[in-house]
Write a protein that holds these residues in place. Sequence first.
Motif, mmCIF file in Angstrom:
data_model
loop_
_atom_site.group_PDB
_atom_site.id
_atom_site.type_symbol
_atom_site.label_atom_id
_atom_site.label_comp_id
_atom_site.label_asym_id
_atom_site.label_seq_id
_atom_site.Cartn_x
_atom_site.Cartn_y
_atom_site.Cartn_z
ATOM 1 N N LEU A 186 4.072 9.502 -8.286
ATOM 2 C CA LEU A 186 3.759 8.078 -8.455
ATOM 3 C C LEU A 186 4.833 7.363 -9.268
ATOM 4 C CD1 LEU A 186 -0.119 8.198 -8.893
ATOM 5 C CD2 LEU A 186 1.204 7.562 -6.853
ATOM 6 N N GLU A 187 5.463 8.067 -10.179
ATOM 7 C CA GLU A 187 6.588 7.473 -10.926
ATOM 8 C C GLU A 187 7.747 7.174 -9.980
ATOM 9 O OE1 GLU A 187 7.056 6.333 -14.079
ATOM 10 O OE2 GLU A 187 4.904 6.639 -14.296
ATOM 11 N N ASN A 244 7.957 -1.242 -8.186
ATOM 12 C CA ASN A 244 7.665 -1.922 -9.444
ATOM 13 C C ASN A 244 6.173 -2.082 -9.702
ATOM 14 O OD1 ASN A 244 10.358 -2.240 -10.301
ATOM 15 N ND2 ASN A 244 10.579 -3.958 -8.896
ATOM 16 N N LEU A 245 5.341 -1.332 -9.000
ATOM 17 C CA LEU A 245 3.906 -1.333 -9.259
ATOM 18 C C LEU A 245 3.593 -0.290 -10.323
ATOM 19 C CD1 LEU A 245 2.448 -1.521 -5.650
ATOM 20 C CD2 LEU A 245 2.519 -3.341 -7.358
ATOM 21 N N THR A 246 2.499 -0.502 -11.028
ATOM 22 C CA THR A 246 2.079 0.442 -12.053
ATOM 23 C C THR A 246 0.947 1.291 -11.504
ATOM 24 O OG1 THR A 246 2.671 -1.145 -13.760
ATOM 25 C CG2 THR A 246 1.225 0.672 -14.411
ATOM 26 N N PHE A 247 1.092 2.608 -11.639
ATOM 27 C CA PHE A 247 0.094 3.549 -11.157
ATOM 28 C C PHE A 247 -0.427 4.386 -12.308
ATOM 29 C CE2 PHE A 247 3.031 2.900 -7.593
ATOM 30 C CZ PHE A 247 2.141 2.486 -6.612
ATOM 31 N N GLY A 256 -6.679 -4.432 -13.446
ATOM 32 C CA GLY A 256 -5.634 -5.360 -13.874
ATOM 33 C C GLY A 256 -4.429 -5.227 -12.957
ATOM 34 N N GLU A 257 -3.286 -4.920 -13.532
ATOM 35 C CA GLU A 257 -2.054 -4.746 -12.760
ATOM 36 C C GLU A 257 -1.814 -3.293 -12.368
ATOM 37 O OE1 GLU A 257 0.114 -7.214 -11.753
ATOM 38 O OE2 GLU A 257 -1.475 -8.556 -12.442
ATOM 39 N N THR A 258 -2.717 -2.419 -12.746
ATOM 40 C CA THR A 258 -2.546 -0.984 -12.518
ATOM 41 C C THR A 258 -3.400 -0.507 -11.353
ATOM 42 O OG1 THR A 258 -2.093 -0.624 -14.858
ATOM 43 C CG2 THR A 258 -2.778 1.294 -13.592
ATOM 44 N N TRP A 259 -2.804 0.301 -10.491
ATOM 45 C CA TRP A 259 -3.530 0.960 -9.412
ATOM 46 C C TRP A 259 -3.821 2.380 -9.845
ATOM 47 C CZ3 TRP A 259 -5.691 -1.279 -5.340
ATOM 48 C CH2 TRP A 259 -5.315 -2.597 -5.082
#
Length: 114
Positions: A36-37, A44-47, A86-89
């Motif tokens: 995922l990193e 640019n998404l946060t996982f 929020g902004e995290t998947w």
Amino acid sequence: MIASSLYFALLQQNQDSVWDRKLSLSLAPMSVKAALEEIKKQTNLTFDVTGKLAEDTVWIRVKDRPLKFVLDQVAAALRADWTQAGETWRLARSASRRSDFRREEISRKASEFK
């Protein structure tokens, strides 16, 4: 399933979004967290990944595939679901999926003894 429905509704609302971005990845077997990193570097998404699932091993090889496809395949292979906080998947196994996964593992191990 509600999270999955929400996920797909979000995708339908914004067809030209990051979800349609094509990914090309050739990741040797590595932890889900590390994979995922690598996906984050291209999107640019946060996982986030919960519990022991973070240390499960995945091997991802895709060429020019939409992000949505890649994430769906990861979740399906791991018997997990995506939710948004929020902004995290976040990738996690629900209680029922954990139970199903344990039953499959026990069945698989039992069949090795036959």
